[in-house]
Design a protein around this motif. Sequence first.
Motif, mmCIF file in Angstrom:
data_model
loop_
_atom_site.group_PDB
_atom_site.id
_atom_site.type_symbol
_atom_site.label_atom_id
_atom_site.label_comp_id
_atom_site.label_asym_id
_atom_site.label_seq_id
_atom_site.Cartn_x
_atom_site.Cartn_y
_atom_site.Cartn_z
ATOM 1 N N GLU A 28 0.830 -1.207 0.000
ATOM 2 C CA GLU A 28 0.000 0.000 0.000
ATOM 3 C C GLU A 28 0.860 1.250 0.000
ATOM 4 O O GLU A 28 0.636 2.188 -0.780
ATOM 5 C CB GLU A 28 -0.951 0.025 1.215
ATOM 6 C CG GLU A 28 -2.073 -0.992 1.138
ATOM 7 C CD GLU A 28 -1.594 -2.407 1.426
ATOM 8 O OE1 GLU A 28 -0.457 -2.540 1.935
ATOM 9 O OE2 GLU A 28 -2.324 -3.377 1.153
ATOM 10 N N GLU A 29 1.833 1.249 0.901
ATOM 11 C CA GLU A 29 2.691 2.419 1.037
ATOM 12 C C GLU A 29 3.459 2.707 -0.258
ATOM 13 O O GLU A 29 3.553 3.862 -0.715
ATOM 14 C CB GLU A 29 3.683 2.139 2.176
ATOM 15 C CG GLU A 29 4.034 3.367 2.983
ATOM 16 C CD GLU A 29 4.803 2.946 4.223
ATOM 17 O OE1 GLU A 29 4.654 1.775 4.650
ATOM 18 O OE2 GLU A 29 5.539 3.797 4.758
ATOM 19 N N ILE A 30 3.979 1.659 -0.853
ATOM 20 C CA ILE A 30 4.776 1.825 -2.074
ATOM 21 C C ILE A 30 3.880 2.256 -3.233
ATOM 22 O O ILE A 30 4.226 3.133 -4.017
ATOM 23 C CB ILE A 30 5.521 0.509 -2.424
ATOM 24 C CG1 ILE A 30 6.403 0.080 -1.242
ATOM 25 C CG2 ILE A 30 6.339 0.672 -3.688
ATOM 26 C CD1 ILE A 30 7.043 -1.290 -1.396
ATOM 27 N N GLN A 31 2.697 1.628 -3.329
ATOM 28 C CA GLN A 31 1.775 1.955 -4.408
ATOM 29 C C GLN A 31 1.356 3.420 -4.288
ATOM 30 O O GLN A 31 1.209 4.131 -5.299
ATOM 31 C CB GLN A 31 0.530 1.047 -4.341
ATOM 32 C CG GLN A 31 -0.456 1.208 -5.492
ATOM 33 C CD GLN A 31 0.103 0.661 -6.802
ATOM 34 O OE1 GLN A 31 1.054 -0.124 -6.791
ATOM 35 N NE2 GLN A 31 -0.472 1.099 -7.910
ATOM 36 N N SER A 32 1.182 3.877 -3.072
ATOM 37 C CA SER A 32 0.807 5.258 -2.813
ATOM 38 C C SER A 32 1.871 6.199 -3.379
ATOM 39 O O SER A 32 1.551 7.189 -4.050
ATOM 40 C CB SER A 32 0.686 5.432 -1.284
ATOM 41 O OG SER A 32 -0.198 6.445 -0.978
ATOM 42 N N HIS A 33 3.122 5.865 -3.145
ATOM 43 C CA HIS A 33 4.208 6.696 -3.686
ATOM 44 C C HIS A 33 4.159 6.722 -5.207
ATOM 45 O O HIS A 33 4.332 7.758 -5.833
ATOM 46 C CB HIS A 33 5.563 6.162 -3.203
ATOM 47 C CG HIS A 33 6.717 6.985 -3.677
ATOM 48 N ND1 HIS A 33 7.268 7.992 -2.931
ATOM 49 C CD2 HIS A 33 7.410 6.980 -4.852
ATOM 50 C CE1 HIS A 33 8.253 8.575 -3.606
ATOM 51 N NE2 HIS A 33 8.361 7.960 -4.780
ATOM 52 N N LEU A 34 3.887 5.533 -5.798
ATOM 53 C CA LEU A 34 3.810 5.447 -7.260
ATOM 54 C C LEU A 34 2.681 6.324 -7.783
ATOM 55 O O LEU A 34 2.848 7.066 -8.760
ATOM 56 C CB LEU A 34 3.589 3.990 -7.700
ATOM 57 C CG LEU A 34 4.751 3.008 -7.485
ATOM 58 C CD1 LEU A 34 4.321 1.585 -7.814
ATOM 59 C CD2 LEU A 34 5.959 3.396 -8.354
ATOM 60 N N GLU A 35 1.531 6.250 -7.124
ATOM 61 C CA GLU A 35 0.378 7.027 -7.590
ATOM 62 C C GLU A 35 0.661 8.526 -7.508
ATOM 63 O O GLU A 35 0.243 9.303 -8.373
ATOM 64 C CB GLU A 35 -0.863 6.672 -6.763
ATOM 65 C CG GLU A 35 -1.350 5.251 -7.058
ATOM 66 C CD GLU A 35 -2.516 4.815 -6.175
ATOM 67 O OE1 GLU A 35 -3.064 5.675 -5.462
ATOM 68 O OE2 GLU A 35 -2.867 3.617 -6.207
ATOM 69 N N ASP A 36 1.363 8.935 -6.460
ATOM 70 C CA ASP A 36 1.633 10.361 -6.283
ATOM 71 C C ASP A 36 2.695 10.882 -7.260
ATOM 72 O O ASP A 36 2.718 12.064 -7.578
ATOM 73 C CB ASP A 36 2.120 10.635 -4.846
ATOM 74 C CG ASP A 36 1.030 10.362 -3.832
ATOM 75 O OD1 ASP A 36 -0.146 10.236 -4.237
ATOM 76 O OD2 ASP A 36 1.339 10.251 -2.625
ATOM 77 N N ASN A 37 3.569 9.998 -7.712
ATOM 78 C CA ASN A 37 4.718 10.491 -8.461
ATOM 79 C C ASN A 37 4.809 9.989 -9.897
ATOM 80 O O ASN A 37 5.722 10.401 -10.627
ATOM 81 C CB ASN A 37 6.009 10.095 -7.724
ATOM 82 C CG ASN A 37 6.098 10.760 -6.368
ATOM 83 O OD1 ASN A 37 6.508 11.905 -6.254
ATOM 84 N ND2 ASN A 37 5.660 10.050 -5.327
ATOM 85 N N TYR A 38 3.907 9.102 -10.290
ATOM 86 C CA TYR A 38 3.971 8.579 -11.648
ATOM 87 C C TYR A 38 3.581 9.662 -12.650
ATOM 88 O O TYR A 38 2.648 10.426 -12.408
ATOM 89 C CB TYR A 38 3.036 7.381 -11.804
ATOM 90 C CG TYR A 38 3.095 6.770 -13.183
ATOM 91 C CD1 TYR A 38 4.120 5.903 -13.528
ATOM 92 C CD2 TYR A 38 2.136 7.078 -14.147
ATOM 93 C CE1 TYR A 38 4.189 5.329 -14.784
ATOM 94 C CE2 TYR A 38 2.196 6.523 -15.419
ATOM 95 C CZ TYR A 38 3.229 5.643 -15.733
ATOM 96 O OH TYR A 38 3.284 5.091 -16.988
ATOM 97 N N SER A 39 4.290 9.675 -13.743
ATOM 98 C CA SER A 39 3.927 10.596 -14.820
ATOM 99 C C SER A 39 4.045 9.840 -16.126
ATOM 100 O O SER A 39 4.947 9.010 -16.311
ATOM 101 C CB SER A 39 4.861 11.810 -14.777
ATOM 102 O OG SER A 39 5.181 12.203 -16.093
ATOM 103 N N GLU A 40 3.127 10.126 -17.031
ATOM 104 C CA GLU A 40 3.065 9.386 -18.300
ATOM 105 C C GLU A 40 4.326 9.588 -19.140
ATOM 106 O O GLU A 40 4.638 8.764 -19.984
ATOM 107 C CB GLU A 40 1.841 9.829 -19.115
ATOM 108 C CG GLU A 40 0.504 9.604 -18.462
ATOM 109 C CD GLU A 40 -0.074 8.219 -18.810
ATOM 110 O OE1 GLU A 40 0.566 7.470 -19.569
ATOM 111 O OE2 GLU A 40 -1.168 7.905 -18.294
ATOM 112 N N ASP A 41 5.037 10.695 -18.923
ATOM 113 C CA ASP A 41 6.175 10.975 -19.801
ATOM 114 C C ASP A 41 7.527 10.689 -19.159
ATOM 115 O O ASP A 41 8.540 11.254 -19.529
ATOM 116 C CB ASP A 41 6.112 12.421 -20.284
ATOM 117 C CG ASP A 41 5.934 13.385 -19.125
ATOM 118 O OD1 ASP A 41 6.078 12.943 -17.955
ATOM 119 O OD2 ASP A 41 5.661 14.555 -19.384
ATOM 120 N N LEU A 42 7.516 9.752 -18.217
ATOM 121 C CA LEU A 42 8.783 9.314 -17.647
ATOM 122 C C LEU A 42 9.613 8.605 -18.712
ATOM 123 O O LEU A 42 9.072 7.916 -19.579
ATOM 124 C CB LEU A 42 8.533 8.290 -16.539
ATOM 125 C CG LEU A 42 8.146 8.790 -15.159
ATOM 126 C CD1 LEU A 42 7.765 7.607 -14.294
ATOM 127 C CD2 LEU A 42 9.298 9.555 -14.530
#
Lengths: 249, 249, 249, 249, 249, 249, 249
Positions: free
Chosen positions: D172-186
């Motif tokens: 949960e904690e890790i997924q939360s970080h991903l959701e907050d910081n993911y960007s389509e243009d990485l």
Amino acid sequence: MQGQNQQQAYDRGITIFSPDGRLYQVEYAREAVKRGSASVGVRTPEGVVLAAERRSRSPLMERDSVEKLHKVDDHIGIASAGHVADARQLIDVARREAQVNQLRYGETIGVETLTKAVTDHIQQYTQTGGARPFGVALLVGGVENGEPRLFETDPSGTPYEWKAIAIGGNREEIQSHLEDNYSEDLGLEGGIDLAIEALATPVDDEGFPAEGLAISTIDAETGSYRNLETDEIADRLTELDLLTEGDDE
Amino acid sequence: MQGQNQQQAYDRGITIFSPDGRLYQVEYAREAVKRGSASVGVRTPEGVVLAAERRSRSPLMERDSVEKLHKVDDHIGIASAGHVADARQLIDVARREAQVNQLRYGETIGVETLTKAVTDHIQQYTQTGGARPFGVALLVGGVENGEPRLFETDPSGTPYEWKAIAIGGNREEIQSHLEDNYSEDLGLEGGIDLAIEALATPVDDEGFPAEGLAISTIDAETGSYRNLETDEIADRLTELDLLTEGDDE
Amino acid sequence: MQGQNQQQAYDRGITIFSPDGRLYQVEYAREAVKRGSASVGVRTPEGVVLAAERRSRSPLMERDSVEKLHKVDDHIGIASAGHVADARQLIDVARREAQVNQLRYGETIGVETLTKAVTDHIQQYTQTGGARPFGVALLVGGVENGEPRLFETDPSGTPYEWKAIAIGGNREEIQSHLEDNYSEDLGLEGGIDLAIEALATPVDDEGFPAEGLAISTIDAETGSYRNLETDEIADRLTELDLLTEGDDE
Amino acid sequence: MQGQNQQQAYDRGITIFSPDGRLYQVEYAREAVKRGSASVGVRTPEGVVLAAERRSRSPLMERDSVEKLHKVDDHIGIASAGHVADARQLIDVARREAQVNQLRYGETIGVETLTKAVTDHIQQYTQTGGARPFGVALLVGGVENGEPRLFETDPSGTPYEWKAIAIGGNREEIQSHLEDNYSEDLGLEGGIDLAIEALATPVDDEGFPAEGLAISTIDAETGSYRNLETDEIADRLTELDLLTEGDDE
Amino acid sequence: MQGQNQQQAYDRGITIFSPDGRLYQVEYAREAVKRGSASVGVRTPEGVVLAAERRSRSPLMERDSVEKLHKVDDHIGIASAGHVADARQLIDVARREAQVNQLRYGETIGVETLTKAVTDHIQQYTQTGGARPFGVALLVGGVENGEPRLFETDPSGTPYEWKAIAIGGNREEIQSHLEDNYSEDLGLEGGIDLAIEALATPVDDEGFPAEGLAISTIDAETGSYRNLETDEIADRLTELDLLTEGDDE
Amino acid sequence: MQGQNQQQAYDRGITIFSPDGRLYQVEYAREAVKRGSASVGVRTPEGVVLAAERRSRSPLMERDSVEKLHKVDDHIGIASAGHVADARQLIDVARREAQVNQLRYGETIGVETLTKAVTDHIQQYTQTGGARPFGVALLVGGVENGEPRLFETDPSGTPYEWKAIAIGGNREEIQSHLEDNYSEDLGLEGGIDLAIEALATPVDDEGFPAEGLAISTIDAETGSYRNLETDEIADRLTELDLLTEGDDE
Amino acid sequence: MQGQNQQQAYDRGITIFSPDGRLYQVEYAREAVKRGSASVGVRTPEGVVLAAERRSRSPLMERDSVEKLHKVDDHIGIASAGHVADARQLIDVARREAQVNQLRYGETIGVETLTKAVTDHIQQYTQTGGARPFGVALLVGGVENGEPRLFETDPSGTPYEWKAIAIGGNREEIQSHLEDNYSEDLGLEGGIDLAIEALATPVDDEGFPAEGLAISTIDAETGSYRNLETDEIADRLTELDLLTEGDDE
């Protein structure tokens, strides 16, 4: 006999021994036999008589379809008591045995041979897992080399030979009548009368409608299985003062 | 009958005997039959009538898809009550038996022969482990050598022949109506009316919408299975003053 | 309904009958269906509409990969609700049936035939030991000889035909909306709108993001299965005032 | 959720439904996944990143032998979390599928096709008796026609597609970080950094030794799977200020 | 010995060890042996005597059909005690062994060889699951190279050789009589008398009807199995003052 | 960790998951490993050292027959800890794998390849019903392309690679000694000394008789497995001041 | 050791691990070994001595038929303790192994090779379901290349080599005597005396009748198995002042 809780322990999975050396599933199967209506066999020098009570669940039921007597071969018949559908399976086993014997040896199967083939089949369902015992007892009657024979099979798979015997509901009472009235020199006619009277004991000799009984004979002379017609049964019942009106008509 | 705790002991694993000789899984399967809506069979000299109530879970359901009556062969139909999916399996068994008989012997299968092939199949699911019994009862109606026949199969795998019979929910009440009103000289039309009236007893003769019933006949003369059209059923219901408005439209 | 302790007794090993004739494992499988998000089917004269809600566990999940609608053949689609992995198995069964039919008879499979092949498969998992029932319900929609058909399969393996039906979570509420608003003369467009509005009832008509729904049609005229594009769904939702912003972007 | 006693009832023998429609053995298998250290997948337009924490039981253990990332084909890799020995079995299934596809059709297997072959295998262990479910979740990353794809499989056998996802401990904690910081243009580099930072969240950004992480990429352009060298990982960690000293040296 | 609850634990499923190293199912099978009527074997220099009590359930039963003594080969007989249907299975095993030996080696089977073939068969039913042990003990008597031999098999599958032995109901009392009165220089006649007197001990020397006993001998000189006629048995009983009137006539 | 009652629930029948995602049967098998005496593996640049304590139940027992070290191929040896009879089965699996590899590919099997073949075999006994897991851990040491390798297998079927490791009784204490004293530049001699000293920690450095230890090496240069003679071991123990008098002589 | 209730949990179905890593069914099988009378093996430079106590249930039993010593091949004998019928199965396995070795390789089987073939067979009955472990321990004595060897097998399937060993009832007391009195330079005669004296310890040196012991030797020089005659045993017992009068005569 032991308490309730303990019995339960022996009902799981396969047929196993209880601490006192009994096979409960086999004994429960005997109870299934007692739940069925009675059948009677009488051996006389002139042949074997098989007779059975046929109970009707409704006046709209065809009593003929209550299968209690089965022709297995020209010279052998079987009466059953207990779980009807199980009986049908054993009758099939018996018929196949009779056919195979005919094909393989070119002669009709003996009554004792046939009986033991059936009891061996029954025994296997009491020892090997994955199935329950047969909830049915059979009377195998027939003629072998001109000699009438009458056998019983029970749910344990044990064969016994009898002069006269009852199986199914009210067995003790009916057998008692047979023991008191059986005579070695009965003819086929006398055998039929004894069978009817024995079956009538538990109902206080109130009697049966003609369709309430099924009767067949295997004649020692002809060696042939024959079902009595309803008329013949009615005549007998009238003579014995045991004819009641059926609820069928 | 025994207490709750004890019954539980006989529900584990395979179909086994209880101390009083009953096969509980088979008796529970009979309860499954009672949970289904009723089906009725009536045998008349002119042919056999099969009729069934079709309950709808919603006005948007196609009542036609509630499978209660099945054509098995040109001359044989089956009505079912109980677990629908189980019924479908037995109908398949019946159809295969009919086809195999046709192919092997070049003639149509007898009604009794077909019934007993099905009951033998049913019995095996009550004795061998690894499966549960079928939760369904069937009425097998047909014509054999010009003679109408009507059989019942139950979850134990026992076949019985009937003049008229009800299976499924409210069986006792419907059967009672049949016993009070059945007559040997009914025609097919009379048979249909008796079947409808019998099915109407438990609902206090409030009646049914035309789509709420399925009716078929196997005519003794033509020897052919026929489903009645909704219009025909509506006409009958009107005549019997038993037509209600369906919730379908 | 009975107490807790008793239910437990029927959960062991294989699918067996309870004393009141129910198959608990099948009923529990129905609960698994209710745990899934809803799917809806609407049959109109112009064709069949299948629609499903697609819930997302995270904005990073591709909602397209939430498999609720499946093309089975050119003219048949299936919507599912319940255990997703189980649905995939049944879709495979359906596709194989369609292919085999094409190969064997050189023609496309009928919608009813396909449905019943699937329900027979489902039934076997409720009767034979060593496996659990499928925890999924299906809506089989298609066109057969130009006629739109819509079937439902449930975990017992029973097939029913419907005009319009909901399966899965909040089924009662959605079905209620369908019953109140279904009309026989809906066009495909109207069918789509009805399906969307029905799915929106449990969420108090708050609506969905375009990716939150999957919709497909099987057109009666062309006889072809087609998935609606996200744009088309967005347009519909806008028109119905049911478009919310997705958490996906 | 129910009490203790009841849960126990569903743990016996095979995977069966609970009264509320859940498959407890499958849910317990999910707990096995949570007991494993985390793995992360990130999909970028330039390719897929798979990353996993490798915990060491002792400084004398070779962390390389903690198998979390597996090359399945030239263009497909799998990251796992949960029961390691179970993961190995599924990796074998995946590799065989890839080989068979190559041999049979002469072309490399698609990422979605491969994933679904694996989930079908997983599903069978949740429905048929005689075995337990797989206690492992997988991330299947690869390139298909130049397009990066990233799938998840769970112990129920359900496939989902993701932009970025975490499995295993502290999901949960890790997924939360991903959701907050993911960007389509990485880019791929950005994807690697995001994966590392996400894995670092549960340890309060204390960081990892270089051998404490395994990272691989499947490049969209080359379509090739590549494991990052320890040096490269060390460089990344240094840059992100997340490099700690390993207990290995 | 332990309490009730604990014993139950070892009755489930297959034959397993109890904490004190006993096989309860085998010990319960020994109880089944004790429930049967007794059989006795006596070895003398002139040959082996087998004798058994035959109890009748009714005066109409043919006591001859109570199978306690079985001819297995010309020179070997078997007496049984316990579950009759199980005994029949083992007799079949013994007969097949004798035939196979004759066919394969062209010579009659040895008594010890035959016994051990039977005990190996019995042992397998105590170790492998899916079946219960045999509830029967056997006495295998025969002549081998002119020398009389007498073996016992028990439900565990252990073979023992004896000079004289009793199995079945009241074993201790009968064995005690044998131990007190056995002499190495008995002739066949003396052996028969000893067997009869031993069987009579539990009934307080009240005696038996002639049909109540079955006696056979395997003569050392002729090497042949022979059943005594009822007349011969009556003569013996008269001489020993142990003849009672049967309830058969 | 949970209470007693709950653990019991997971011990029935097959290896299944507990609510917290653990495979209890596998964890209990780990306890079986701890019940065995310890084995140690040490990897040095010059080769791999395998060492094991051999406990004697009696001075009359031949300690050589306590099988803890096994030559599997010329270049691979295995040390075991736990259930001895289970170890023998896995050694057989390993030897067959080595032979098959030689026959099929004409070259000696790699240490990692061999280890993983064994762990795959172990895993299957933890997932499929009808058997229990292996109660043994193994250390697989060998030389591959001149490079020393040392692997561990545990009862779950997970392979790990190590520089130095202890398995079996008092594992933590021995491993602790290894961690404190291991150095990357140990020679074979140093490796042997480290292994002996580590094994001596739990016995408070009281030491062993020469026959109380089994030691073997796989030399990196020669690539050959060799068992140390008792004399060599005695010399080492003397030098380390750890030689005690055996109770054997 | 744990309480009663917990032990019961590990007795169901198959042989599984307890929380402390023990295989209870195997440990219970060890108890079955202790229930048997003792056997002893003594290895001397001149050959191996096998000796066993033979208890008699009755003076009429032939003690020779109490099978404790078995010739397996010309040069190998086996002594057993525990469940007699199980021992017979393992002796059969051993004999087949010896024959197969002779046929396949043209040479007599080695003692160690034979022992390990038997223990592998035993192990399988402790790991795979559907059967119980063997309740017997064996002493395998023989001569291999002129060298006497003596092995023990236990119910877990572990082989150990011994100079002298006791198995079965009162093992500890007898083994203690062996440990105190064994000497490496015993001759065969001395070995026989030591075995007899050891067996006599639990009975307070009261001694045995000559038939109460079975003794055999495998002579290192001749490499042949030989059973001592009763006379020889009587002589030995007399010399050792351990001859009692048998209850046999």
